[in-house]
Design a protein around this motif. Structure first.
Motif, PDB file in Angstrom:
ATOM      1  N   GLY A 194      28.290 -23.927  -4.980  1.00  0.00           N
ATOM      2  CA  GLY A 194      27.413 -24.848  -4.276  1.00  0.00           C
ATOM      3  C   GLY A 194      28.113 -26.110  -3.831  1.00  0.00           C
ATOM      4  N   ALA A 195      28.973 -26.673  -4.697  1.00  0.00           N
ATOM      5  CA  ALA A 195      29.664 -27.916  -4.348  1.00  0.00           C
ATOM      6  C   ALA A 195      30.583 -27.714  -3.155  1.00  0.00           C
ATOM      7  CB  ALA A 195      30.455 -28.425  -5.558  1.00  0.00           C
ATOM      8  N   PHE A 196      31.361 -26.630  -3.164  1.00  0.00           N
ATOM      9  CA  PHE A 196      32.246 -26.375  -2.032  1.00  0.00           C
ATOM     10  C   PHE A 196      31.443 -26.070  -0.765  1.00  0.00           C
ATOM     11  CE2 PHE A 196      35.560 -25.616  -5.285  1.00  0.00           C
ATOM     12  CZ  PHE A 196      36.551 -26.430  -4.754  1.00  0.00           C
ATOM     13  N   SER A 197      30.345 -25.334  -0.926  1.00  0.00           N
ATOM     14  CA  SER A 197      29.518 -25.018   0.230  1.00  0.00           C
ATOM     15  C   SER A 197      28.883 -26.274   0.820  1.00  0.00           C
ATOM     16  CB  SER A 197      28.422 -24.023  -0.180  1.00  0.00           C
ATOM     17  OG  SER A 197      27.539 -23.786   0.892  1.00  0.00           O
ATOM     18  N   MET A 198      28.365 -27.135  -0.040  1.00  0.00           N
ATOM     19  CA  MET A 198      27.741 -28.365   0.439  1.00  0.00           C
ATOM     20  C   MET A 198      28.763 -29.273   1.111  1.00  0.00           C
ATOM     21  SD  MET A 198      24.418 -28.583  -0.130  1.00  0.00           S
ATOM     22  CE  MET A 198      24.137 -30.352  -0.176  1.00  0.00           C
ATOM     23  N   GLY A 199      29.938 -29.408   0.472  1.00  0.00           N
ATOM     24  CA  GLY A 199      30.978 -30.250   1.052  1.00  0.00           C
ATOM     25  C   GLY A 199      31.426 -29.749   2.407  1.00  0.00           C
ATOM     26  N   ALA A 200      31.681 -28.444   2.497  1.00  0.00           N
ATOM     27  CA  ALA A 200      32.116 -27.872   3.773  1.00  0.00           C
ATOM     28  C   ALA A 200      31.016 -27.991   4.827  1.00  0.00           C
ATOM     29  CB  ALA A 200      32.497 -26.406   3.580  1.00  0.00           C
ATOM     30  N   GLY A 201      29.770 -27.744   4.418  1.00  0.00           N
ATOM     31  CA  GLY A 201      28.667 -27.835   5.364  1.00  0.00           C
ATOM     32  C   GLY A 201      28.479 -29.239   5.909  1.00  0.00           C
ATOM     33  N   GLU A 202      28.571 -30.236   5.036  1.00  0.00           N
ATOM     34  CA  GLU A 202      28.431 -31.614   5.493  1.00  0.00           C
ATOM     35  C   GLU A 202      29.582 -32.014   6.401  1.00  0.00           C
ATOM     36  OE1 GLU A 202      26.206 -33.882   5.418  1.00  0.00           O
ATOM     37  OE2 GLU A 202      24.743 -32.801   4.218  1.00  0.00           O
ATOM     38  N   PHE A 203      30.795 -31.574   6.067  1.00  0.00           N
ATOM     39  CA  PHE A 203      31.938 -31.906   6.913  1.00  0.00           C
ATOM     40  C   PHE A 203      31.741 -31.351   8.315  1.00  0.00           C
ATOM     41  CE2 PHE A 203      36.037 -31.083   8.839  1.00  0.00           C
ATOM     42  CZ  PHE A 203      36.732 -32.254   8.590  1.00  0.00           C
ATOM     43  N   VAL A 204      31.371 -30.077   8.395  1.00  0.00           N
ATOM     44  CA  VAL A 204      31.162 -29.447   9.704  1.00  0.00           C
ATOM     45  C   VAL A 204      30.003 -30.112  10.444  1.00  0.00           C
ATOM     46  CG1 VAL A 204      30.474 -27.313  10.850  1.00  0.00           C
ATOM     47  CG2 VAL A 204      32.142 -27.246   8.988  1.00  0.00           C
ATOM     48  N   SER A 205      28.928 -30.415   9.725  1.00  0.00           N
ATOM     49  CA  SER A 205      27.752 -31.014  10.353  1.00  0.00           C
ATOM     50  C   SER A 205      28.074 -32.374  10.963  1.00  0.00           C
ATOM     51  CB  SER A 205      26.636 -31.151   9.321  1.00  0.00           C
ATOM     52  OG  SER A 205      25.542 -31.860   9.850  1.00  0.00           O
ATOM     53  N   VAL A 206      28.694 -33.257  10.170  1.00  0.00           N
ATOM     54  CA  VAL A 206      28.973 -34.600  10.663  1.00  0.00           C
ATOM     55  C   VAL A 206      30.045 -34.560  11.741  1.00  0.00           C
ATOM     56  CG1 VAL A 206      29.777 -36.901  10.016  1.00  0.00           C
ATOM     57  CG2 VAL A 206      28.237 -35.652   8.512  1.00  0.00           C
ATOM     58  N   ARG A 207      31.087 -33.757  11.545  1.00  0.00           N
ATOM     59  CA  ARG A 207      32.130 -33.656  12.563  1.00  0.00           C
ATOM     60  C   ARG A 207      31.553 -33.135  13.881  1.00  0.00           C
ATOM     61  NH1 ARG A 207      37.668 -33.312  12.632  1.00  0.00           N
ATOM     62  NH2 ARG A 207      37.485 -34.894  10.991  1.00  0.00           N
ATOM     63  N   SER A 208      30.684 -32.142  13.797  1.00  0.00           N
ATOM     64  CA  SER A 208      30.076 -31.594  15.006  1.00  0.00           C
ATOM     65  C   SER A 208      29.198 -32.633  15.691  1.00  0.00           C
ATOM     66  CB  SER A 208      29.243 -30.360  14.662  1.00  0.00           C
ATOM     67  OG  SER A 208      30.051 -29.335  14.114  1.00  0.00           O
ATOM     68  N   GLN A 209      28.468 -33.411  14.887  1.00  0.00           N
ATOM     69  CA  GLN A 209      27.617 -34.442  15.479  1.00  0.00           C
ATOM     70  C   GLN A 209      28.452 -35.499  16.179  1.00  0.00           C
ATOM     71  OE1 GLN A 209      24.858 -36.165  12.704  1.00  0.00           O
ATOM     72  NE2 GLN A 209      23.796 -37.365  14.244  1.00  0.00           N
ATOM     73  N   ARG A 210      29.568 -35.883  15.568  1.00  0.00           N
ATOM     74  CA  ARG A 210      30.452 -36.854  16.207  1.00  0.00           C
ATOM     75  C   ARG A 210      31.029 -36.301  17.508  1.00  0.00           C
ATOM     76  NH1 ARG A 210      32.691 -41.277  14.054  1.00  0.00           N
ATOM     77  NH2 ARG A 210      31.906 -41.998  12.048  1.00  0.00           N
ATOM     78  N   GLU A 211      31.405 -35.030  17.494  1.00  0.00           N
ATOM     79  CA  GLU A 211      31.968 -34.429  18.697  1.00  0.00           C
ATOM     80  C   GLU A 211      30.938 -34.358  19.809  1.00  0.00           C
ATOM     81  OE1 GLU A 211      33.362 -30.758  17.121  1.00  0.00           O
ATOM     82  OE2 GLU A 211      35.258 -31.596  16.385  1.00  0.00           O
ATOM     83  N   LEU A 212      29.674 -34.070  19.449  1.00  0.00           N
ATOM     84  CA  LEU A 212      28.619 -34.053  20.455  1.00  0.00           C
ATOM     85  C   LEU A 212      28.399 -35.444  21.044  1.00  0.00           C
ATOM     86  CD1 LEU A 212      25.990 -31.704  18.756  1.00  0.00           C
ATOM     87  CD2 LEU A 212      27.334 -31.215  20.806  1.00  0.00           C
ATOM     88  N   LEU A 213      28.431 -36.465  20.183  1.00  0.00           N
ATOM     89  CA  LEU A 213      28.269 -37.827  20.686  1.00  0.00           C
ATOM     90  C   LEU A 213      29.430 -38.220  21.587  1.00  0.00           C
ATOM     91  CD1 LEU A 213      26.982 -39.653  17.466  1.00  0.00           C
ATOM     92  CD2 LEU A 213      25.668 -39.036  19.492  1.00  0.00           C
TER      93      LEU A 213
END
Length: 376
Positions: A194-213
């Motif tokens: 769960g910890a690795f999944s949550m960390g990876a998911g948040e990284f991808v989510s925030v990075r993707s949001q920044r790239e969209l902006l």
């Protein structure tokens, strides 16, 4: 008499009557609380600069005016300074030692629960002040909430996910009747996965949001391309129309880019609108690594709690009861923190988190019992 003068008069019928002991006790408590609240705002101002500092000092000055009102009513009955309420003392302690957004969130709730609207000895202006103060503090607290929004969101959700998911996993496994060692290993596996999944998911989510902006931010290509454009077939106009400008504003911008205007003829149209604004290092989106790290650490810190009894050698129902109790306390705490930051009741938010978490774990436990019976 002016309206302002009227508003400064206490709302009691006979202001010349001698106050009774109940009035004196109540006014002295108001006096102590106003002094404490003014001190809170002054302490917070020490850790701020610029506009925020000026706002906090203005709030302290307003509380000082309220203090003067109660001193005037009390007269010789003021006596020795009285201790402020427990809430005001807690705010003061937090402001002196932390000065964080939590203090502003608590102050927002305190201003919103002012008794002056029902206090006949308070002036209408004082009651109005407290209502305005709530909105002022809400605005200051919002700034702090925005700075925390990215990483704090990942931290809170990570901790709650760890608490609930691993408690449910542990209870579900235990309900099937497997050995305690298997329950412990399952909990450890759930923690890591769960910890690795949550960390990876948040990284991808925030990075993707920044790239969209970043993809939606205008570039400076118009500055370089403008001199080479065909004036008769000027497609630069299409650029500004596509960005949502009116035709008049777009034509004005084109003229600036083509060099026909050398001044900023319309203050609402800057000469270089494509230059990106300086980013706030605490912007609400947060950083990808910050969100990932917060999510990983807080999920792991939450997920380890349900397996603590098994780590220390407990087994059976006793271990499950202790695990559920520990998780319950943690859920109450995280819910209370969210309640404080959002300006709502910490108890209500805490109980909501507790009900959701233990409810999910209870359902998983019953499913585990059903699966265990089928497999057996």
């Amino acid at each position: 008499m002016s309206q302002h003068a009227k508003s400064d008069r206490p709302r009691q019928a006979d202001t010349g009557a001698a106050p009774d002991p109940a009035d004196i006790r109540r006014w002295r408590q108001y006096l102590a609380d106003e002094r404490a609240e003014a001190a809170v705002y002054r302490d917070l101002a020490q850790n701020r600069t610029g506009e925020e500092r000026a706002i906090l000092l203005a709030l302290a000055a307003a509380e000082g005016r309220h203090e003067a009102h109660w001193l005037k009513l009390l007269g010789d009955h003021a006596g020795k300074p009285r201790r402020a309420s427990a809430r005001s003392r807690l705010l003061g302690f937090l402001a002196r030692h932390f000065g964080s957004v939590f203090v502003l969130a608590l102050a927002q709730r305190a201003e919103g629960r002012s008794p002056y609207t029902k206090e006949p000895s308070a002036t209408p202006a004082m009651a109005a002040d407290e209502q305005i103060h709530e909105e002022v503090v809400r605005g200051l607290a919002t700034r702090g909430r925005n700075r925390l929004a990215g990483s704090f969101r990942a931290a809170v959700f990570g901790a709650n996910d760890g608490l609930v998911s691993n408690l449910a996993l542990v209870m579900g496994m235990a309900a099937t009747g497997v050995a305690s060692s298997v329950v412990l290993l399952s909990g450890i596996a759930g923690l890591l996965a769960g910890a690795f999944s949550m960390g990876a998911g948040e990284f991808v989510s925030v990075r993707s949001q920044r790239e969209l902006l970043a993809a939606t931010r205008p570039t400076q290509v118009t500055l370089a391309a403008a001199p080479q454009l065909d004036i008769e077939h000027n497609e630069l106009l299409l650029v500004y129309l596509a960005r949502g400008m009116s035709r008049e504003a777009a034509e004005h911008r084109v003229a600036e880019r083509m060099g026909f205007f050398s001044c900023d003829c319309d203050p609402s149209l800057s000469l270089r609108p494509e230059l990106p604004a300086a980013e706030d290092e605490h912007e609400a989106v947060g950083t990808a690594w910050g969100a990932a790290l917060s999510s990983f650490c807080f999920f792991a810190s939450g997920a380890i709690i349900p397996i603590l009894p098994f780590i220390f050698g407990m087994t059976g129902i006793g271990a499950l009861v202790v695990a559920a109790a520990l998780v319950g306390v943690a859920l109450l705490a995280t819910g209370a923190v969210v309640g404080l930051l959002s300006g709502t009741s910490p108890l209500t938010r805490g109980l909501r988190q507790l009900a959701i978490g233990l409810g999910a774990a209870g359902v998983t436990y019953m499913l585990g019992m059903a699966f265990g019976a089928v497999i057996a």
